[in-house]
Design a protein around this motif. Structure first.
Motif, PDB file in Angstrom:
ATOM      1  N   UNK A 163       0.837  -1.209   0.000  1.00 60.81           N
ATOM      2  CA  UNK A 163       0.000   0.000   0.000  1.00 60.81           C
ATOM      3  C   UNK A 163       0.871   1.258   0.000  1.00 60.81           C
ATOM      4  N   UNK A 164       1.887   1.286   0.851  1.00 62.01           N
ATOM      5  CA  UNK A 164       2.777   2.449   0.909  1.00 62.01           C
ATOM      6  C   UNK A 164       3.587   2.593  -0.381  1.00 62.01           C
ATOM      7  N   UNK A 165       4.038   1.481  -0.932  1.00 56.72           N
ATOM      8  CA  UNK A 165       4.804   1.499  -2.177  1.00 56.72           C
ATOM      9  C   UNK A 165       3.982   2.127  -3.297  1.00 56.72           C
ATOM     10  N   UNK A 166       2.732   1.727  -3.392  1.00 54.44           N
ATOM     11  CA  UNK A 166       1.846   2.278  -4.423  1.00 54.44           C
ATOM     12  C   UNK A 166       1.607   3.772  -4.197  1.00 54.44           C
ATOM     13  N   UNK A 167       1.364   4.162  -2.950  1.00 55.06           N
ATOM     14  CA  UNK A 167       1.113   5.573  -2.643  1.00 55.06           C
ATOM     15  C   UNK A 167       2.347   6.430  -2.951  1.00 55.06           C
ATOM     16  N   UNK A 168       3.526   5.850  -2.753  1.00 51.15           N
ATOM     17  CA  UNK A 168       4.779   6.569  -3.005  1.00 51.15           C
ATOM     18  C   UNK A 168       5.234   6.453  -4.462  1.00 51.15           C
ATOM     19  N   UNK A 169       4.431   5.754  -5.247  1.00 53.34           N
ATOM     20  CA  UNK A 169       4.707   5.563  -6.675  1.00 53.34           C
ATOM     21  C   UNK A 169       6.072   4.928  -6.927  1.00 53.34           C
ATOM     22  N   UNK A 170       6.404   3.949  -6.106  1.00 53.95           N
ATOM     23  CA  UNK A 170       7.638   3.181  -6.271  1.00 53.95           C
ATOM     24  C   UNK A 170       7.332   1.955  -7.134  1.00 53.95           C
ATOM     25  N   UNK A 171       8.275   1.515  -7.956  1.00 52.03           N
ATOM     26  CA  UNK A 171       8.066   0.272  -8.706  1.00 52.03           C
ATOM     27  C   UNK A 171       7.918  -0.910  -7.746  1.00 52.03           C
ATOM     28  N   UNK A 172       7.007  -1.809  -8.084  1.00 49.97           N
ATOM     29  CA  UNK A 172       6.720  -2.975  -7.260  1.00 49.97           C
ATOM     30  C   UNK A 172       6.888  -4.231  -8.103  1.00 49.97           C
ATOM     31  N   UNK A 173       7.658  -5.177  -7.587  1.00 54.64           N
ATOM     32  CA  UNK A 173       7.903  -6.448  -8.257  1.00 54.64           C
ATOM     33  C   UNK A 173       7.529  -7.578  -7.307  1.00 54.64           C
ATOM     34  N   UNK A 174       7.032  -8.662  -7.873  1.00 52.19           N
ATOM     35  CA  UNK A 174       6.695  -9.856  -7.088  1.00 52.19           C
ATOM     36  C   UNK A 174       7.336 -11.082  -7.718  1.00 52.19           C
ATOM     37  N   UNK A 175       7.835 -11.937  -6.863  1.00 55.48           N
ATOM     38  CA  UNK A 175       8.312 -13.226  -7.334  1.00 55.48           C
ATOM     39  C   UNK A 175       7.104 -14.010  -7.820  1.00 55.48           C
ATOM     40  N   UNK A 176       7.167 -14.469  -9.064  1.00 55.53           N
ATOM     41  CA  UNK A 176       6.090 -15.251  -9.668  1.00 55.53           C
ATOM     42  C   UNK A 176       6.457 -16.723  -9.506  1.00 55.53           C
ATOM     43  N   UNK A 177       5.795 -17.376  -8.593  1.00 55.65           N
ATOM     44  CA  UNK A 177       6.102 -18.758  -8.244  1.00 55.65           C
ATOM     45  C   UNK A 177       5.661 -19.729  -9.335  1.00 55.65           C
ATOM     46  N   UNK A 178       6.267 -20.900  -9.359  1.00 59.83           N
ATOM     47  CA  UNK A 178       5.780 -21.949 -10.259  1.00 59.83           C
ATOM     48  C   UNK A 178       4.326 -22.295  -9.911  1.00 59.83           C
ATOM     49  N   UNK A 179       3.577 -22.729 -10.898  1.00 53.70           N
ATOM     50  CA  UNK A 179       2.142 -22.997 -10.719  1.00 53.70           C
ATOM     51  C   UNK A 179       1.853 -23.918  -9.534  1.00 53.70           C
ATOM     52  N   UNK A 180       2.654 -24.956  -9.326  1.00 55.83           N
ATOM     53  CA  UNK A 180       2.379 -25.891  -8.229  1.00 55.83           C
ATOM     54  C   UNK A 180       2.428 -25.194  -6.872  1.00 55.83           C
ATOM     55  N   UNK A 181       3.243 -24.165  -6.724  1.00 56.48           N
ATOM     56  CA  UNK A 181       3.322 -23.435  -5.455  1.00 56.48           C
ATOM     57  C   UNK A 181       2.021 -22.696  -5.190  1.00 56.48           C
ATOM     58  N   UNK A 182       1.435 -22.118  -6.227  1.00 61.30           N
ATOM     59  CA  UNK A 182       0.161 -21.430  -6.055  1.00 61.30           C
ATOM     60  C   UNK A 182      -0.947 -22.426  -5.686  1.00 61.30           C
TER      61      UNK A 182
END
Length: 172
Positions: free
Chosen positions: A97-116
């Motif tokens: 939430x703070x990252x978005x409000x501060x307009x910082x780039x946000x990245x997420x590790x995209x897990x292999x399908x089995x992890x999801x």
């Protein structure tokens, strides 16, 4: 990071191993370290020229609210935020939430399908699906993130070249 056990600790140790300068953001006064297990790590950061920062006076104890407020400082001090793993209601979502409000780039590790399918990192999946975060594949070169962030900001910086070819995550 906030000197928490797990990813925070690993990140700081990696920073120290590469002679980097780390910043520990505290959710309490400078007269204590929480968790206590991070005391040696905080000392190592300081010895390497790093910092411990807080917005709280001495003797101020950590509370659930100060941890949330600390997340604002962590994202504010960062060029970008990288989410290794969170669920949809995890504490990391405050940082998002703070990252978005501060307009910082946000990245997420995209897990292999089995992890999801196993219920791991449902927050990562949600953020990527809603296009609030850019996905980062475990097979990708971490310098791709650094290059995209610094290119977007118009910062010509050769320091990211040191990361080329290094994978940030490995799964068994």
């Amino acid at each position: 990071s906030g000197l928490a056990l797990g990813c925070d600790t690993a990140g700081h140790r990696g920073c120290l191993e590469k002679n980097g300068i780390g910043i520990g953001v505290l959710a309490h006064g400078l007269d204590m370290i929480y968790p206590k297990a991070s005391k040696h790590l905080s000392e190592s950061l300081l010895e390497a020229g790093g910092l411990l920062v807080t917005e709280y006076p001495l003797k101020n104890k950590p509370t659930k609210y100060t941890f949330v407020e600390r997340d604002r400082l962590q994202s504010g001090l960062s060029d970008f935020v990288f989410i290794a793993e969170t669920n949809e209601k995890g504490g990391t979502m405050h940082t998002v939430k703070f990252t978005e409000a501060q307009k910082r780039p946000l990245f997420c590790l995209d897990f292999p399908e089995h992890a999801y399918r196993e219920g791991i990192a449902s927050g990562n999946r949600m953020l990527i699906k809603e296009q609030r975060a850019s996905p980062y594949s475990i097979d990708a070169d971490f310098s791709d993130i650094l290059n995209s962030v610094y290119d977007r900001r118009g910062l010509a910086n050769n320091s990211e070249k040191a990361f080329q070819g290094q994978r940030a995550f490995e799964f068994d």
